[in-house]
Design a protein around this motif. Structure first.
Motif, mmCIF file in Angstrom:
data_model
loop_
_atom_site.group_PDB
_atom_site.id
_atom_site.type_symbol
_atom_site.label_atom_id
_atom_site.label_comp_id
_atom_site.label_asym_id
_atom_site.label_seq_id
_atom_site.Cartn_x
_atom_site.Cartn_y
_atom_site.Cartn_z
ATOM 1 N N PHE A 68 0.612 -5.028 -2.083
ATOM 2 C CA PHE A 68 1.320 -4.641 -0.867
ATOM 3 C C PHE A 68 2.487 -5.588 -0.591
ATOM 4 N N ASP A 70 4.323 -7.004 2.549
ATOM 5 C CA ASP A 70 4.219 -7.216 3.998
ATOM 6 C C ASP A 70 5.554 -7.777 4.477
ATOM 7 N N ILE A 331 5.785 -1.742 6.519
ATOM 8 C CA ILE A 331 4.620 -2.191 7.283
ATOM 9 C C ILE A 331 4.578 -3.718 7.307
ATOM 10 N N MET A 340 -3.811 -6.224 5.655
ATOM 11 C CA MET A 340 -2.870 -5.137 5.439
ATOM 12 C C MET A 340 -3.544 -3.770 5.387
ATOM 13 N N LEU A 344 -2.748 -0.432 7.809
ATOM 14 C CA LEU A 344 -2.416 0.931 7.386
ATOM 15 C C LEU A 344 -3.261 1.958 8.138
ATOM 16 N N ALA A 370 4.098 0.592 2.707
ATOM 17 C CA ALA A 370 3.547 -0.745 2.461
ATOM 18 C C ALA A 370 3.813 -1.257 1.055
#
Length: 495
Positions: A68, A70, A331, A340, A344, A370
């Motif tokens: 992911f 971030d 995200i 994370m 979501l 993401a």
């Protein structure tokens, strides 16, 4: 060692893999494939690998997915607020906690380091491989980020000054031109150091703090620096009704319109939150302009961090609508918990409730945001996807974990049921940074003890920073009263 001499690792016969389809510009599932990386790059993500290899990982009962990205978090500070700010709100400031409660806490550099370590352990363990850390620069920051193994985008904040309240119902700003110039110079020095960091995993983002704490000249100069250095540009904007009204008072323009007016809304702009547009029902504003359309047409991105706002009953209106208008959605975790996957799920639930549409946003929409959405906002095309040539930033999920079973669709199961629990192994640049669910290069327990000490030090000073002189317990009382104890003391512990 050259790239061609780097060791080859094969994740053999992965039960499931989330791979990137370049032509369709979307993720797809693949079954029973070998995912291969050499050094820091993926070399194959399709079919069976018959070439040489140095290390083989059993991919049976595993899903391989991209790490992911971030794009918006404050790990050096927010971790310390656990147990304090989850249930505070300010009716006089449209329920936002920014103006009355965020200013109550000051964290020292030791606390910032410990807070960052705790947050990054939790982020890595929830599958984050790239993080935009929006913090004030502090000693050891860049080296500390690199030591955790994460891919770090350091975003040192700078501004002309803070906001404050002296009465709990109005906000004033202490803005100073020279202070802004000095803080910006320090931030640019930090970005220069990030560009030269020997880890190769640390880079920078130009990050003026908030649209209402910066003068126009500082913002124009900041965008010029981002363009000359070819860096992303991020700023908190449209994050509060107070801010919206302040920008109308100063300029007669919404925050988004003013950003466009002064030339800081473009394809390198990442808007932190972007909630209170001219169309948001809480601002009660009607203009001939279309804030959402302006963001989309400029090619800018929005960092959506639902958890920190939904605690106050505040929400972007709404995620799928932004996507359908053409905004690049991303995200961020922003606050605790630094998780994370949970972010979501929250994004989906909040948006479906706000829109009254159970059909969207879909899990695919938020997963895209993401991963490749975040990569685009950070001006990278080599992260957030499993594809040849991309960085070997990979997450291995245990498909036998009870939270995912019975298993029909692993991403759907992960987001809606599993959370971070089935995430077992994480690689950044082809280097393992999480093993069996634990961050490998962070002493989590030691860092947590240090964060607890930093929280206590900060709580002891809350009464000196609060407009009403309240202690931490008075301003943020515990869920239940303490048996045998008097009510929380009013001012700094003095009756």
């Amino acid at each position: 060692m050259t790239a061609s001499e780097a060791p080859v690792t094969v994740i053999r016969n992965a039960d499931w893999a989330v791979v990137w389809n370049e032509e369709a510009a979307r993720h797809e599932y693949a079954r029973g494939v070998d995912v291969v990386f050499q050094g820091d790059r993926i070399v194959s993500s399709d079919g069976t690998w018959t070439g040489p290899f140095d290390t083989e990982i059993d991919g049976r009962d595993r899903m391989v997915m991209p790490g992911f990205v971030d794009v918006h978090s404050h790990p050096s500070f927010e971790t310390m607020l656990k147990g304090l700010t989850e249930e505070v709100y300010s009716p006089n400031f449209y329920m936002s906690s920014l103006y009355e409660f965020l200013t109550l806490f000051e964290i020292d550099e030791e606390g910032m380091r410990a807070s960052t370590e705790v947050a990054l352990a939790e982020l890595l363990q929830s599958g984050v491989t790239s993080l935009c850390d929006i913090s004030f620069a502090h000693d050891g920051w860049l080296d500390g980020l690199a030591a955790t193994g994460i891919r770090a985008f350091a975003a040192p904040m700078f501004r002309n000054g803070p906001w404050k309240t002296a009465n709990g119902h109005s906000v004033y700003y202490e803005l100073d031109e020279k202070a802004g110039e000095a803080s910006m110079r320090a931030a640019m020095d930090c970005l220069d150091a990030a560009a030269k960091h020997p880890s190769g995993r640390v880079s920078g983002v130009v990050s003026p703090s908030q649209i209402d704490t910066c003068f126009e000249g500082l913002l124009r100069e900041a965008m010029s620096e981002a363009q000359s250095r070819d860096l992303p540009f991020t700023i908190h904007a449209a994050q509060g009704v107070v801010e919206f009204n302040e920008m109308i008072r100063r300029h007669g323009r919404t925050p988004i319109q003013w950003m466009d007016d002064i030339g800081i809304l473009n394809d390198r702009t990442l808007i932190g939150h972007g909630i209170f547009l001219d169309s948001h029902p809480q601002v009660g504003w009607t203009t001939s302009s279309d804030d959402l359309g302006m963001i989309a047409d400029a090619g800018a991105s929005v960092a959506h961090c639902p958890t920190v706002f939904v605690r106050r009953g505040i929400s972007l209106q709404h995620f799928a609508g932004y996507v359908e208008r053409g905004v690049n959605m991303t995200i961020g975790t922003d606050t605790h918990p630094q998780n994370m996957v949970e972010e979501l799920k929250t994004a989906i639930y909040v948006a479906r409730t706000i829109s009254g549409n159970a059909a969207k946003p879909t899990a695919e929409m938020v997963f895209h945001a993401a991963t490749v959405g975040g990569a685009k906002a950070l001006r990278r095309d080599d992260i957030g996807k499993v594809a040849p040539g991309a960085k070997a930033d990979l997450v291995l999920v245990d498909l036998t974990h009870a939270s995912l079973r019975p298993l029909r669709d692993p991403i759907r199961a992960l987001i809606f049921s599993g959370g971070e629990r089935p995430i077992k192994d994480v690689y950044v640049d082809g280097r393992q940074v999480v093993a069996d669910g634990r961050a490998m290069f962070i002493d989590y327990e030691s860092a947590m003890v240090r964060v607890e000490a930093a929280q206590k030090r900060s709580m002891d000073l809350v009464h000196t920073r609060d407009w009403a002189g309240r202690s931490a317990d008075a301003a943020m009382p515990p869920v239940f009263p303490m048996r045998g104890h008097n009510a929380p003391l009013a001012k700094g512990g003095a009756k």
